[in-house]
Design a protein around this motif. Structure first.
Motif, PDB file in Angstrom:
ATOM      1  N   ALA A   1      -2.586  -6.152   7.906  1.00 41.45           N
ATOM      2  CA  ALA A   1      -1.578  -5.208   8.388  1.00 41.45           C
ATOM      3  C   ALA A   1      -2.124  -3.793   8.288  1.00 41.45           C
ATOM      4  N   LYS A   2      -1.423  -2.861   8.927  1.00 42.27           N
ATOM      5  CA  LYS A   2      -1.844  -1.465   8.924  1.00 42.27           C
ATOM      6  C   LYS A   2      -1.240  -0.680   7.768  1.00 42.27           C
ATOM      7  N   TYR A   3      -0.566  -1.374   6.865  1.00 41.37           N
ATOM      8  CA  TYR A   3       0.028  -0.714   5.711  1.00 41.37           C
ATOM      9  C   TYR A   3       0.029  -1.682   4.536  1.00 41.37           C
ATOM     10  N   ALA A   4       0.213  -1.145   3.334  1.00 47.33           N
ATOM     11  CA  ALA A   4       0.086  -1.938   2.113  1.00 47.33           C
ATOM     12  C   ALA A   4       1.209  -2.953   1.972  1.00 47.33           C
ATOM     13  N   ALA A   5       0.864  -4.111   1.415  1.00 45.60           N
ATOM     14  CA  ALA A   5       1.878  -5.129   1.133  1.00 45.60           C
ATOM     15  C   ALA A   5       2.737  -4.725  -0.059  1.00 45.60           C
ATOM     16  N   ILE A   6       2.157  -3.987  -0.998  1.00 44.25           N
ATOM     17  CA  ILE A   6       2.914  -3.462  -2.139  1.00 44.25           C
ATOM     18  C   ILE A   6       3.079  -1.964  -1.920  1.00 44.25           C
ATOM     19  N   ARG A   7       4.323  -1.550  -1.677  1.00 47.27           N
ATOM     20  CA  ARG A   7       4.599  -0.152  -1.360  1.00 47.27           C
ATOM     21  C   ARG A   7       5.420   0.464  -2.496  1.00 47.27           C
ATOM     22  N   VAL A   8       4.811   1.432  -3.147  1.00 46.16           N
ATOM     23  CA  VAL A   8       5.394   2.067  -4.327  1.00 46.16           C
ATOM     24  C   VAL A   8       6.143   3.326  -3.903  1.00 46.16           C
ATOM     25  N   SER A   9       7.362   3.465  -4.372  1.00 45.29           N
ATOM     26  CA  SER A   9       8.156   4.645  -4.027  1.00 45.29           C
ATOM     27  C   SER A   9       8.048   5.697  -5.124  1.00 45.29           C
TER      28      SER A   9
ATOM     29  N   ASP B   1      -7.987  -1.984  -8.646  1.00 44.29           N
ATOM     30  CA  ASP B   1      -9.148  -2.573  -9.327  1.00 44.29           C
ATOM     31  C   ASP B   1      -9.021  -4.089  -9.421  1.00 44.29           C
ATOM     32  N   ALA B   2      -7.772  -4.567  -9.524  1.00 45.07           N
ATOM     33  CA  ALA B   2      -7.531  -6.009  -9.634  1.00 45.07           C
ATOM     34  C   ALA B   2      -7.502  -6.696  -8.271  1.00 45.07           C
ATOM     35  N   GLY B   3      -7.606  -5.903  -7.184  1.00 47.48           N
ATOM     36  CA  GLY B   3      -7.687  -6.487  -5.850  1.00 47.48           C
ATOM     37  C   GLY B   3      -6.443  -6.357  -5.001  1.00 47.48           C
ATOM     38  N   PHE B   4      -5.392  -5.709  -5.516  1.00 47.75           N
ATOM     39  CA  PHE B   4      -4.157  -5.546  -4.752  1.00 47.75           C
ATOM     40  C   PHE B   4      -4.236  -4.294  -3.875  1.00 47.75           C
ATOM     41  N   TYR B   5      -3.713  -4.405  -2.635  1.00 44.51           N
ATOM     42  CA  TYR B   5      -3.613  -3.246  -1.746  1.00 44.51           C
ATOM     43  C   TYR B   5      -2.248  -2.612  -1.990  1.00 44.51           C
ATOM     44  N   VAL B   6      -2.267  -1.453  -2.640  1.00 41.37           N
ATOM     45  CA  VAL B   6      -1.040  -0.760  -3.016  1.00 41.37           C
ATOM     46  C   VAL B   6      -1.025   0.615  -2.362  1.00 41.37           C
ATOM     47  N   GLY B   7       0.089   0.970  -1.763  1.00 41.33           N
ATOM     48  CA  GLY B   7       0.264   2.301  -1.205  1.00 41.33           C
ATOM     49  C   GLY B   7       1.415   3.004  -1.895  1.00 41.33           C
TER      50      GLY B   7
ATOM     51  N   ARG C   1      -3.950  14.994  -3.247  1.00 40.30           N
ATOM     52  CA  ARG C   1      -4.532  14.433  -4.471  1.00 40.30           C
ATOM     53  C   ARG C   1      -4.814  12.943  -4.306  1.00 40.30           C
ATOM     54  N   CYS C   2      -3.850  12.214  -3.762  1.00 42.10           N
ATOM     55  CA  CYS C   2      -4.026  10.771  -3.569  1.00 42.10           C
ATOM     56  C   CYS C   2      -5.141  10.474  -2.572  1.00 42.10           C
ATOM     57  N   LYS C   3      -5.203  11.265  -1.518  1.00 47.52           N
ATOM     58  CA  LYS C   3      -6.262  11.074  -0.529  1.00 47.52           C
ATOM     59  C   LYS C   3      -7.628  11.208  -1.180  1.00 47.52           C
ATOM     60  N   GLY C   4      -7.759  12.186  -2.084  1.00 47.39           N
ATOM     61  CA  GLY C   4      -9.023  12.379  -2.781  1.00 47.39           C
ATOM     62  C   GLY C   4      -9.388  11.219  -3.685  1.00 47.39           C
ATOM     63  N   LEU C   5      -8.385  10.460  -4.126  1.00 43.64           N
ATOM     64  CA  LEU C   5      -8.615   9.309  -5.007  1.00 43.64           C
ATOM     65  C   LEU C   5      -8.713   7.998  -4.231  1.00 43.64           C
ATOM     66  N   GLY C   6      -8.597   8.087  -2.908  1.00 48.15           N
ATOM     67  CA  GLY C   6      -8.669   6.883  -2.092  1.00 48.15           C
ATOM     68  C   GLY C   6      -7.392   6.069  -2.074  1.00 48.15           C
ATOM     69  N   ILE C   7      -6.268   6.703  -2.417  1.00 45.99           N
ATOM     70  CA  ILE C   7      -4.971   6.022  -2.425  1.00 45.99           C
ATOM     71  C   ILE C   7      -4.251   6.282  -1.108  1.00 45.99           C
ATOM     72  N   ASP C   8      -3.721   5.233  -0.521  1.00 45.37           N
ATOM     73  CA  ASP C   8      -2.954   5.337   0.721  1.00 45.37           C
ATOM     74  C   ASP C   8      -1.575   5.924   0.391  1.00 45.37           C
TER      75      ASP C   8
END
Length: 301
Positions: A128-136, A156-162, A181-188
């Motif tokens: 998908a084009k977005y994370a399966a686990i979406r954190v608010s 690190d454990a392999g989950f795609y989290v945004g 800040r998140c972009k710099g850390l590679g977080i969606d």
């Protein structure tokens, strides 16, 4: 436990091809009390009462497993409230058949180490084009430093989290800083449009603007493209009915329940929930989708 018998294998529920969202609100309890929450209505005693009652984990898994979705691009989304507060959350996830894709909407109230120990990565893995686990992220109500730390651990454990945040006007500058800040850390990190009334105007783009006027009730015919099940397993026409615990159209464990692609009569036009009538992206991230189609709007008889 549900009062409906689930001793025998339940018949399949066939998901129509035009359905865009499968929302299982396994708990409406939440550890946060955001003043701008689109779900929260402290005056709504019915919703408070519904939050006290939950179908158990085994029955939720049986309900999910009876879905005949027919495609890999339509996951079942576990949400709330805060779904991980359900006492059987991990049982629901692990008893769901691996052929069914799962998504999770969460404020990350859980301990990531416990989550990682109890949930195989494959449970929340899909194309998908977005994370399966979406954190608010809710500024002022949960801590972005903690969310970033947890998100990186999950990655690190392999989950795609945004991480997602509602772009409340008063928080725009802060949200822009967090996004960088998140972009710099590679977080969606993505923003969600703020929906609601700020005392002066409505925010959001809506297909039926007068459906959220909150002034006058009208009658209409309404057809949905979503399967919405509440904490007790009852199925509702829309988010407005869900949060008011109003007019369920069936129960997800009823052997005779099936999805009917029909226009249903409704006498609550004017008090719709913004989620149902906003113009938004569909599951393919294509803008222009609306959850419901409404016609024959007229005065109450």
């Amino acid at each position: 436990m549900s009062s409906l018998s689930t001793e025998h294998k339940l018949p399949e529920i066939i998901i129509p091809e035009d359905y865009n969202y499968l929302a299982f609100f396994i708990s409406l309890n939440c550890n946060l009390k955001c003043h701008y929450c689109i779900n929260l209505n402290d005056k709504n005693s019915a919703r408070k009462d519904m939050a006290k009652h939950h179908m158990d984990g085994s029955d939720w898994a049986k309900a999910i497993n009876r879905l005949n979705i027919g495609r890999d691009d339509l996951p079942v989304t576990l949400q709330g409230g805060e779904p991980t507060l359900h006492k059987d959350f991990y049982r629901i996830v692990n008893e769901t058949d691996d052929s069914i894709k799962l998504d999770l909407l969460t404020n990350m109230a859980f301990d990531p180490e416990v989550f990682i120990r109890n949930v195989p990565v494959k449970k929340f893995t899909r194309e998908a084009k977005y994370a399966a686990i979406r954190v608010s992220y809710h500024p002022g109500y949960n801590d972005i430093d903690e969310l970033i730390k947890k998100t990186l651990r999950m990655a690190d454990a392999g989950f795609y989290v945004g991480i997602y945040s509602v772009l409340v006007p008063e928080n725009k500058e802060h949200i822009d800083d967090v996004m960088a800040r998140c972009k710099g850390l590679g977080i969606d990190f993505r923003v969600k449009e703020y929906l609601g009334f700020d005392g002066e105007k409505w925010h959001g783009e809506y297909k039926y603007m007068d459906a959220i006027s909150q002034h006058e009730r009208k009658s209409c015919l309404c057809k949905t493209t979503e399967l919405i099940a509440g904490p007790t397993g009852h199925v509702f026409r829309c988010h407005s009915d869900l949060y008011a615990n109003r007019t369920p159209i069936g129960h997800i464990l009823d052997p005779d329940f099936r999805i009917e692609q029909i226009f249903r009569p409704c006498d609550w036009y004017g008090f719709c929930n913004p989620c149902d009538i906003k113009v938004k992206t569909n599951r393919f991230q294509i803008f222009g989708h609306t959850s419901v189609e409404i016609k024959d709007i007229h005065e109450l008889n």
